[in-house]
Every structure is written in structure tokens, then in C-alpha cells.
Design an enzyme around this catalytic site. Structure first.
Site, PDB file in Angstrom:
ATOM      1  N   ASP A 102      48.589  40.847  48.990  1.00  0.00           N
ATOM      2  CA  ASP A 102      48.218  41.417  47.895  1.00  0.00           C
ATOM      3  C   ASP A 102      47.125  41.172  47.099  1.00  0.00           C
ATOM      4  O   ASP A 102      47.156  40.127  46.440  1.00  0.00           O
ATOM      5  CB  ASP A 102      49.397  41.912  47.212  1.00  0.00           C
TER       6      ASP A 102
ATOM      7  N   ARG B  82      45.210  42.917  44.865  1.00  0.00           N
ATOM      8  CA  ARG B  82      45.209  43.726  43.529  1.00  0.00           C
ATOM      9  C   ARG B  82      45.332  42.889  42.276  1.00  0.00           C
ATOM     10  O   ARG B  82      45.855  42.037  42.209  1.00  0.00           O
ATOM     11  CB  ARG B  82      46.085  44.804  43.469  1.00  0.00           C
TER      12      ARG B  82
END
Length: 458
Positions: A137, A139
């Protein structure tokens, strides 16, 4: 990171409106994401944070072309976006921040398609990213925090099943007072993907909570096997539903030294956001909510269900002299039917809104007799009643022996001198004090004690 550092990350560039099937949102464009830009869809006064207004619902939604625009069933992104807009529209207040540059959990569209190809071969979504040389991930949420600050939002009820998202926003100075899963069911096409996120990335199991609560608000108590992993709602509210169609409960929040407001009358946030959500759940489980005139005059509450799914109860105002201002929200906003209970000779203004019915009741030395109030409500088919405030109103029903349950939430603060909470003519000996079986719940920083008064009087 300081407020000034967060603010320079992105700037408000344009504002317009966006009509959708869920309502008309204000759409605000921000720079950021390497020139792609972000969008905030705003409904209502999201910066307001008064006694009866909880932190706004906020969805920080990661861009997903395949799910949001093309209706892909390999993920649940499009359905999550639609559900978030629906929940915010239902409440009338909240924000969806649409984060560009988050495609594929931050790896980009083409890299996500390469990850899809690996998933076609049986590799799960985490290992697919890792094989391609990307983190599971990638983000970041700095821009989201900056947008929230620009909108005047410091506290949120986050619409997300991802605890890591809440942690990252908290680290950026956003107070996540609660996290609420969206009611989106798994599909055969995305079950493996969603299971991987739950097992390997710590996402919540979404199916249980909406099912338990929907059963409870429908008046049914699901079996523990149906509830699955989520037993909190079942344990806390199942007994209230199981009690049947006649139940009188009361709720009061107070300081550790027994006050519900300062001596000036200021009662803003004696207890925290978790207790306010608990109050909304109680409202959703009853037919009518009762308050005294002083509560309406001091707080101008809405007395509706907004923090959780459910139908708002009938609002009952106990106002013998008809002193509630005609401009009060309960008398002007048609969010729920309202019974304005006044004395036989009290003068009420003409031209009341259609949702308001004036009910005249006999007035005694202490105002309306609680038994007379309940009798009137029961005759109208309103058998499940919540006595919400203030302290004198709750105390009068308690002293009359008419409460089946009392939820008393204690906040970790000392007011010293103020408006008292529970007060009634007690006993001279502690051995004769009112006692009942209790349960206790931790609601954020607060402790809620549930007194089972029906068991005490049995």
C-alpha cells in the site's frame, strides 16, 4: 507536521455544484497529486460542531477507474463510493474526498493492471504488488488532511473498513472519533481479494455489523452465530430489543462529580463522540424520545437519528407553559413528528408546522406527571420510550419508578459547580439506596453504566 505545513500541500482551486442521484453536493477542486488534482464532495455545514451535531461523516476514497467508472467487480470500490454518498445524503452532512493518484493503492493504473494479471494466475493482491516491486500500500493521506483542514474539519467519523487509514489521518492531526464500515456485500468475483485485505492488511469484516444493526432496528435479535465476529452491538442493544414493545429507558451524560452542564448552562460535549453515537442508537430503537422544555431552550436539539442507520422517533416536548421558542428546530424542522405537550391554558402560536401536534395534559405542582405522559404515548401506540433530558426530567421518571433501564454515562472531568444530573428524594440509610443489576460499557474515554431497574423492582 504543523498546520502550516499541511496547508501548503494543496490549495482550493474552484468550487461548483454536482447534482447526483443522492442529492446535490458542493464540489470543490484542489490541486495536488502531481497535477491530477483532488475533489471534495461536500454536503451540509461540515464545519459545525455543536452539542447535537456529531463530527461529520467523511469518506477518503481512493481513485479506482475500473471500479468507480467501469463497474468492475474485482473490487468493491465503486459500491463503496456509492454507499458513502448515500450515507452522507441520508444524514444530510458530510464529505467524500476523491483522492487522485491512489489507483491500485498508489501504484498507478498500468501497474494495477499488471497486478491483476498476476492475480489471474492465483497470486493475491498483496503479493502481486510486491512481485512488481511496489509496496502493498503506497498511499499517503497528507493531501486529504490538508483538504479537511481547509474545510474546517478537525474531527471525523470515518467511513472506512481500513484501520491503517484512520491511523495515518490521526498521525496527520485529524481526530478520528469513530470508524464506520459501509454496508457493501462481498461478491463471488471479489471475495478472494477482499478476504486478502482482511487477513493480510487488517481490514474489518464488513458483513457482520450492518446485518446485526439492521436486525436490531427491525425489532429482531439475531443469534450469535448470525452476528459472526461483531458481538458488541448485539450484547449492548440486544436486551433492549428483546424486552418487547413496552419499554421505558433513560439516558444521561454527566461529569465524574455528577453535573450535566457548567453553572452557566454550557453543556457542550460533557461526554465524547462515542457516547453521542450510543445515544443515536438508543433513539433508533425507540418509538418516542422525551425531553423537557429546558433542554430545548438551552441546546436547541434535533432529536433525530443521524449517526447510525435507523428511523427517527417521535419527538415529545414536555413544556407545561409553552415556553419553547417557536423557532426551535424541533418545531420548525420536519425531520420527525413532534408532540408539543403543554398545559390546558398555555398559549401556543398559530401556524405551527404540519409535523407538530399540540397535546394538552393536566399540570400538577411538579409539572406533568410522568405516568400521564407515558399513558398518552402508549395510547398513541408509542410503547418504546427514551427519556433523554434534562436531569430533572430523567429524575422525575426515575423517582416515579417508571424506568426499566437507565444509561448513565460518566465523563472523566470535574465541573465543580453546575447543573446537577440525577437528583431525587433519597434514603437516610445507604442500605436503603436504590440499587439494581448493572452492566458497564467503555465508550471512548467515558464509562456508561446501564442500570436494569426493571430487575430491581421485580
Amino acid at each position: 507536521m504543523t498546520d502550516a505545513e499541511v496547508h501548503v500541500l494543496t490549495r482550493r482551486m474552484v468550487a461548483t455544484t454536482l447534482p447526483t442521484e443522492h442529492g446535490t453536493f458542493q464540489m470543490i477542486g484542489y490541486d495536488g497529486a502531481g497535477g491530477l488534482g483532488h475533489v471534495a464532495l461536500v454536503l451540509g455545514d461540515v464545519a459545525a460542531d455543536t452539542l447535537d451535531d456529531l463530527a461529520p461523516l467523511v469518506r477518503v476514497h481512493s481513485e479506482c477507474l475500473t471500479g468507480d467508472a467501469l463497474g468492475s467487480r474485482r473490487c468493491d470500490c465503486g459500491e463503496q463510493l456509492d454507499a458513502a454518498l448515500r450515507e452522507i445524503a441520508r444524514e444530510g452532512r458530510g464529505v467524500v474526498i476523491y483522492m487522485r493518484g491512489h489507483e491500485g493503492r498508489g501504484i498507478g493504473l498500468l501497474a494495477k493492471l499488471h497486478a491483476y494479471a498476476l492475480q489471474d494466475e492465483g497470486v493475491d493482491t498483496v503479493d502481486a504488488n510486491l512481485r512488481l516491486g511496489y509496496p502493498a500500500d503506497a498511499r499517503e493521506y497528507d493531501d486529504a488532511a490538508a483538504i479537511l483542514r481547509d474545510l474546517g474539519i478537525s474531527r471525523v467519523r470515518l467511513l472506512s473498513s481500513n484501520p491503517d487509514k484512520a491511523t495515518k489521518l490521526t498521525d496527520l492531526g485529524v481526530e478520528v472519533v469513530s470508524r464506520q464500515a459501509l454496508p457493501v456485500a462481498d461478491r463471488p468475483e471479489n471475495a478472494f481479494y477482499l478476504t486478502t485485505k482482511r487477513v493480510r492488511m487488517g481490514h474489518d469484516s464488513l458483513a457482520a455489523a450492518p446485518e446485526v444493526w439492521s436486525e436490531l432496528v427491525a425489532g429482531r435479535v439475531p443469534a450469535a452465530a448470525v452476528a459472526g465476529l461483531d458481538t458488541v452491538l448485539l450484547d449492548r442493544y440486544g436486551p433492549l430489543v428483546a424486552a418487547g414493545s413496552r419499554l421505558t429507558i433513560a439516558q444521561l451524560g454527566q461529569s465524574a462529580d455528577g453535573f450535566i452542564a457548567a453553572r452557566s448552562g454550557d453543556a457542550e460535549f460533557v461526554t465524547g463522540a462515542d457516547d453521542r453515537e450510543h445515544l443515536h442508537r438508543l433513539r433508533a430503537l425507540v418509538d418516542a424520545v422525551v425531553v423537557g422544555a429546558s433542554t430545548v431552550v438551552a441546546d436547541d436539539p434535533r432529536l433525530t437519528v443521524r449517526a447510525v442507520p435507523g428511523v427517527s422517533p417521535v419527538r415529545v416536548l414536555l413544556d407545561p407553559s409553552a415556553r419553547v421558542p417557536a423557532g426551535s428546530r424541533v418545531l420548525t424542522e420536519a425531520d420527525a413528528a413532534t408532540l408539543w405537550c403543554v398545559g390546558p391554558d398555555a398559549a401556543v402560536p398559530a401556524g405551527l408546522a404540519g409535523h407538530v401536534e399540540v397535546v394538552r395534559l393536566p399540570v400538577g405542582p411538579e409539572g406533568f406527571a410522568p405516568a400521564a405522559v407515558l399513558g398518552e404515548l402508549h395510547r398513541r401506540g408509542l410503547g418504546r420510550v427514551l427519556v433523554e433530558g434534562g436531569g430533572r426530567t430523567v429524575s422525575s421518571f426515575l423517582a416515579a419508578g417508571l424506568l426499566d433501564r437507565l444509561f448513565l454515562t460518566t465523563a472523566p472531568l470535574l465541573i465543580g459547580d453546575g447543573v446537577p444530573g440525577i437528583r431525587f428524594a433519597g434514603s437516610d440509610r445507604l442500605a436503603d439506596a436504590l440499587a439494581a443489576p448493572v452492566r458497564r460499557f467503555v465508550l471512548g474515554p467515558d464509562i456508561c453504566t446501564e442500570f436494569d431497574l426493571s430487575a430491581a423492582s421485580a
